[in-house]
Design a protein around this motif. Structure first.
Motif, PDB file in Angstrom:
ATOM      1  N   SER A 200       0.821  -1.208   0.000  1.00  7.07           N
ATOM      2  CA  SER A 200       0.000   0.000   0.000  1.00  7.07           C
ATOM      3  C   SER A 200       0.854   1.256   0.000  1.00  7.07           C
ATOM      4  CB  SER A 200      -0.909  -0.016   1.239  1.00  7.07           C
ATOM      5  OG  SER A 200      -1.588   1.211   1.386  1.00  7.07           O
TER       6      SER A 200
ATOM      7  N   SER B  58       0.525   3.782   5.368  1.00  6.79           N
ATOM      8  CA  SER B  58       0.855   2.936   6.509  1.00  6.79           C
ATOM      9  C   SER B  58      -0.423   2.583   7.254  1.00  6.79           C
ATOM     10  CB  SER B  58       1.816   3.675   7.449  1.00  6.79           C
ATOM     11  OG  SER B  58       2.048   2.923   8.618  1.00  6.79           O
TER      12      SER B  58
ATOM     13  N   SER C 240       0.843  -2.735   9.013  1.00  7.70           N
ATOM     14  CA  SER C 240       2.074  -2.558   8.226  1.00  7.70           C
ATOM     15  C   SER C 240       3.283  -2.991   9.046  1.00  7.70           C
ATOM     16  CB  SER C 240       2.238  -1.098   7.800  1.00  7.70           C
ATOM     17  OG  SER C 240       1.196  -0.710   6.920  1.00  7.70           O
TER      18      SER C 240
ATOM     19  N   TRP D 262       8.508  -0.893   5.402  1.00  8.87           N
ATOM     20  CA  TRP D 262       8.358   0.234   4.498  1.00  8.87           C
ATOM     21  C   TRP D 262       9.565   0.292   3.567  1.00  8.87           C
ATOM     22  CZ3 TRP D 262      11.921   4.278   4.360  1.00  8.87           C
ATOM     23  CH2 TRP D 262      12.809   4.361   5.449  1.00  8.87           C
TER      24      TRP D 262
ATOM     25  N   PHE E 201       4.330   0.717   1.817  1.00 10.03           N
ATOM     26  CA  PHE E 201       4.277  -0.116   3.007  1.00 10.03           C
ATOM     27  C   PHE E 201       3.737  -1.498   2.644  1.00 10.03           C
ATOM     28  CE2 PHE E 201       3.829   4.307   4.071  1.00 10.03           C
ATOM     29  CZ  PHE E 201       4.652   4.479   5.174  1.00 10.03           C
ATOM     30  N   PHE E 202       4.215  -2.504   3.350  1.00  9.12           N
ATOM     31  CA  PHE E 202       3.648  -3.839   3.130  1.00  9.12           C
ATOM     32  C   PHE E 202       3.650  -4.634   4.420  1.00  9.12           C
ATOM     33  CE2 PHE E 202       8.124  -4.136   2.061  1.00  9.12           C
ATOM     34  CZ  PHE E 202       8.546  -5.398   2.458  1.00  9.12           C
ATOM     35  N   SER E 203       2.762  -5.631   4.445  1.00 17.85           N
ATOM     36  CA  SER E 203       2.584  -6.457   5.637  1.00 17.85           C
ATOM     37  C   SER E 203       2.315  -7.889   5.211  1.00 17.85           C
ATOM     38  CB  SER E 203       1.403  -5.933   6.463  1.00 17.85           C
ATOM     39  OG  SER E 203       0.174  -6.214   5.793  1.00 17.85           O
TER      40      SER E 203
END
Length: 508
Positions: free
Chosen positions: A235, A238, A242, A245, A269-271
């Motif tokens: 995305s 954040s 998240s 980054w 950002f990613f998770s």
């Protein structure tokens, strides 16, 4: 590398500019020895160094054709590198160099196409190439990812500029609204991808602690990243979930979100999303001996190979980073170091002063009850994750036995290693199959008894590969008494060694 075709400045003079010439070049490499095929294709890519006189859409078409032709032989050479048990160091370097050269050339040539497209100059072929922007960016990011994986196989550094170049290319696709556009990378591609999928694939592997994996495990981890990719969230903003980054404009790798970075339009950002549940489900399946048919795995992959990689990913994909088992203390001390099974056996059997003098000198930078981190200076080609090492503190008199769990090179001559201590009290013993004649084993094998890593009636031994067998008890002599060792478990198979756990009892 074989002699390259001549570099020419006029596209009309180049053999590949003519469709018939391109077909002839591709036919010449079809079905030949993979080394010769890749070498020839690298030569053609080098010949396109000055391609400004080409129509940009024609150039892109030729690059795609060359990459498609190189894919199968490159895959064969990669399998040779990862799976061959007894490659010489020279063969390893040759395979790594040839693969890296081709992927590096593809990155450079695809970037040249994208730069021309970004220049804004009106020239023939621009409209056609613009229509193929998702494919161009996806191929560029795929090639850059492959080049970075080869650096990881060799535990080499990833240049910061590589991250900036990745972010630049992906940012163009996002700006033009085609980052999620699904494309196929060639006529023989088994599935679809997209610019964002290729970018996220590189980011996730970078955050999966590849410096703690062996080359084959790095390859398996990358394949698992592709398999689990849909579970991750990526995305511009954040969110509460998240974890990492990255800044598209900076020459830096993705970073854990310990605190919010300074606001910037280039931040992403990613998770892990719900990937942990999916990985745990796959672990349960693999533990039962069932390999996932939907994963793109080499046919030689076994449950025993795949399971440790899955367990590694579960730890490093968790929202909370793995914690160290013991507190580390900063130090600055030297240790003598020997590498590999043979050298370790020699020092634990009584190292001479000459052997100690020949040992490498490592600078230990942190230490804990479980191991140490050290800096290694010099070209030590035998080091990699899973390598057995013997260490002697500068002021010490007893060697300790360890195994490399983390390895990364800062340059060709400087590396950082993380060593897990296996034992501080090691005793060499002679191991024989109980009733050796019956099992066809009459020659004793050397084993290293990990005295302080054995509990109760269980004993752990480091041995040559193939010594442990679940149906073959061993016997040895300890403190003058004959001891029978009943196999309990093969705990680890490393680079030139294995660790077996046995239940010990005195022989009748």
């Amino acid at each position: 590398m074989a002699e390259s075709p001549p570099v020419v400045t006029a596209a009309s003079d180049h053999p590949l500019a003519d469709p018939a010439g391109l077909r002839l070049a591709l036919t010449a490499v079809a079905g030949v020895n993979p080394f010769k095929a890749v070498d020839a294709l690298a030569g053609w890519l080098e010949s396109l160094a000055d391609s400004r006189s080409w129509r940009v859409d024609t150039l892109f078409g030729v690059l795609c054709a060359l990459e498609d032709a190189a894919r199968a032989p490159l895959a064969k050479l990669t399998r040779d590198y990862l799976w061959a048990p007894n490659l010489s160091r020279g063969e390893e370097r040759r395979l790594a160099s040839l693969n890296s050269d081709v992927w590096g050339l593809l990155v450079s040539r695809y970037e040249a196409c994208l730069l021309r497209l970004e220049s804004g100059h009106l020239e023939p072929g621009m409209g056609t190439l613009a229509a193929h922007l998702p494919v161009l960016v996806a191929r560029l990011l795929h090639a850059q990812g492959a080049l970075m994986r080869w650096s990881r196989y060799r535990y080499g550094p990833i240049a910061g500029d590589a991250w900036r170049r990745l972010g630049w290319a992906y940012g163009i696709a996002e700006r033009e609204g085609v980052a999620a556009r699904e494309v196929r990378l060639g006529p023989d591609a088994t599935g679809v991808t997209s610019p964002v999928a290729e970018y996220l694939r590189v980011l996730i592997l970078a955050t999966s602690a590849p410096d703690g994996l062996r080359p084959l495990e790095i390859d398996l981890a990358d394949r698992l990243v592709v398999h689990f990719l849909p579970h991750f969230h990526f995305s511009r903003e954040s969110g509460a979930d998240s974890v990492y980054w990255v800044d598209l404009a900076l020459p830096e790798p993705p970073t854990r979100l310990a605190q919010e970075p300074l606001p910037a339009g280039s931040l992403r950002f990613f998770s892990p999303g719900n990937v942990l549940a999916a990985v745990q489900a796959l672990i349960a399946q693999v533990e039962l001996g069932h390999l996932p048919a939907q994963c793109d795995l080499d046919g030689r992959v076994t449950s025993a190979l795949l399971l440790p990689v899955l367990q590694h990913l579960v730890v490093h994909w968790a929202p909370v980073p793995p914690l160290r088992g013991q507190q580390r203390h900063r130090v600055h001390a030297r240790m003598a170091a020997v590498v590999g099974w043979e050298s370790c056996c020699q020092v634990f059997s009584g190292a001479s002063e000459a052997q100690v003098d020949k040992a490498a000198s490592w600078v230990v930078e942190d230490i804990s009850l479980g191991g140490c981190g050290a800096s290694v200076v010099g070209r030590e080609e035998t080091l990699r994750v899973g390598t057995l090492v013997g260490l002697l503190p500068e002021e010490g008199s007893a060697w300790l036995l360890g195994v490399i769990r983390r390895y990364g090179r800062e340059s060709d001559t400087v590396a950082n290693v993380g060593v897990q201590t296996l034992s501080r009290h090691v005793q060499p013993v002679s191991l024989r199959a109980q009733g050796g004649e019956r099992y066809g084993v009459v020659v004793a094998a050397v084993g290293l008894w990990l005295r302080d890593a054995s509990r109760g009636n269980e004993a752990r031994f480091v041995m040559r590969p193939g010594t442990f067998a679940a149906d073959m008890p061993l016997e040895t002599v300890i403190q003058g008494a004959r001891v029978v060792l009943a196999p309990a478990a093969l705990e680890e198979s490393g680079s030139g060694y294995e660790i077996g756990r046995y239940r010990a009892h005195r022989a009748a």
